[in-house]
Design a protein around this motif. Structure first.
Motif, PDB file in Angstrom:
ATOM      1  N   ASP A 109      14.580  49.079  27.108  1.00 23.32           N
ATOM      2  CA  ASP A 109      15.106  49.671  28.334  1.00 23.32           C
ATOM      3  C   ASP A 109      16.604  49.382  28.438  1.00 23.32           C
ATOM      4  O   ASP A 109      17.218  48.878  27.494  1.00 23.32           O
TER       5      ASP A 109
ATOM      6  N   HIS B 230      12.309  51.970  42.862  1.00 25.02           N
ATOM      7  CA  HIS B 230      13.057  50.764  42.515  1.00 25.02           C
ATOM      8  C   HIS B 230      12.446  49.573  43.227  1.00 25.02           C
ATOM      9  O   HIS B 230      11.728  49.722  44.224  1.00 25.02           O
TER      10      HIS B 230
ATOM     11  N   VAL C   1      15.587  46.965  39.783  1.00 26.22           N
ATOM     12  CA  VAL C   1      14.898  47.616  38.676  1.00 26.22           C
ATOM     13  C   VAL C   1      14.555  49.041  39.085  1.00 26.22           C
ATOM     14  O   VAL C   1      13.836  49.254  40.068  1.00 26.22           O
TER      15      VAL C   1
ATOM     16  N   LEU D  95      13.138  53.010  38.043  1.00 28.67           N
ATOM     17  CA  LEU D  95      12.350  53.844  37.140  1.00 28.67           C
ATOM     18  C   LEU D  95      12.923  55.250  37.172  1.00 28.67           C
ATOM     19  O   LEU D  95      12.905  55.918  38.200  1.00 28.67           O
TER      20      LEU D  95
ATOM     21  N   TRP E 131      10.047  57.747  32.056  1.00 26.65           N
ATOM     22  CA  TRP E 131       9.713  56.318  32.002  1.00 26.65           C
ATOM     23  C   TRP E 131      10.830  55.462  31.421  1.00 26.65           C
ATOM     24  O   TRP E 131      10.575  54.488  30.704  1.00 26.65           O
TER      25      TRP E 131
ATOM     26  N   GLU F 147      13.369  52.695  32.078  1.00 25.86           N
ATOM     27  CA  GLU F 147      13.630  51.611  33.016  1.00 25.86           C
ATOM     28  C   GLU F 147      15.089  51.181  32.924  1.00 25.86           C
ATOM     29  O   GLU F 147      15.620  50.996  31.830  1.00 25.86           O
TER      30      GLU F 147
ATOM     31  N   ASP G  43      17.526  48.198  34.465  1.00 28.49           N
ATOM     32  CA  ASP G  43      17.640  46.946  35.208  1.00 28.49           C
ATOM     33  C   ASP G  43      19.120  46.626  35.377  1.00 28.49           C
ATOM     34  O   ASP G  43      19.832  46.464  34.378  1.00 28.49           O
TER      35      ASP G  43
END
Length: 252
Positions: free
Chosen positions: A43, A74, A86, A88, A92, A94, A96
């Protein structure tokens, strides 16, 4: 799911926006990609140094992630004064982002690559000790037993699985592998991991729960012998008692 090109494009866009934001005075790539260890499934992990209060920056950047990157959801993971938000994204992906004050912007470990801004030399937090994880392991095993006696099958399964996670952590800690989120589990030798397969709960039947718990207790005894033989000797009669269906268990 997302592909590498999509991920790299989003990461580049986020870093460009960060450099244009007057309140973001530093940015870094963190996680596996910072040290060239990322793969197809990695990610996006970033850290932003914020000049001033974090609140307005969090609001502004959250709006940006939803409006410009079509974020779906989030959530936050606070750590000290830093807030990891975090997100999304579609496919998919991710993302951060660690939002931290400018005077605390700096690496706490090796997975860090500064993109821009001045970093502060921070003192890494002391890692948890083996005693900490031994304590969690016996705590979880004890409460698994109590839940079995109370006929709380789902809660028993929870504690059995939690105890197994601590056993994996203890083995990783002893062998010098990453301990968080089972990141070092795939590096453990088969002679350690094969017995742990017997700790997997295959059903909520009481007999099966007791079997899986007995396997956890046996694995804990073996790990203690490798981690701390003196402690293992002290624990042995306690572990035998814990595995006996008719033994006494205190309430919680």
């Amino acid at each position: 799911m997302f592909n590498v090109d999509q991920r790299e494009r989003v990461q580049a866009q986020l870093l460009t926006l960060a450099e244009a934001d007057p309140e973001v005075v530093g940015a870094a790539i963190t996680g596996s990609q910072a040290v060239g260890a990322g793969d197809r499934w990695s990610d996006i992990d970033l850290a932003f140094a914020v000049n001033g209060e974090l609140g307005p920056a969090l609001v502004r950047w959250t709006e940006t992630l939803y409006k410009k990157f079509a974020a779906h959801h989030h959530w936050d993971l606070p750590s000290g004064s830093t807030i990891y938000r975090v997100f999304l994204l579609p496919a998919w992906l991710e993302v951060d982002i660690a939002f931290t004050s400018a005077d605390e912007f700096g690496p706490l470990g090796p997975t860090w690559r500064t993109v821009f801004g001045q970093i502060t030399q921070l003192e890494p937090a002391a890692p948890p000790t083996s005693d900490h994880h031994v304590g969690l392991a016996w705590h979880h095993a004890l409460h698994a037993r109590i839940c079995i006696e109370r006929r709380r099958s789902w809660q028993a399964e929870h504690w059995i699985s939690a105890a197994r996670r601590q056993l994996i952590t203890l083995s990783c800690l002893r062998l010098g592998y990453p301990t968080s989120y089972a990141k070092g589990a795939h590096l453990l030798p088969h002679e350690l991991t094969n017995p742990l397969e017997t700790t997997l709960v295959r059903s909520l039947d009481e007999t099966e729960l007791r079997r899986a718990l007995d396997a956890v207790i046996a694995s804990l005894g073996r790990e203690l012998e490798l981690t701390d033989p003196t402690l293992a000797a002290r624990f042995q009669p306690m572990l035998i008692e814990l595995a006996q269906p008719g033994g006494h268990t205190p309430g919680h």
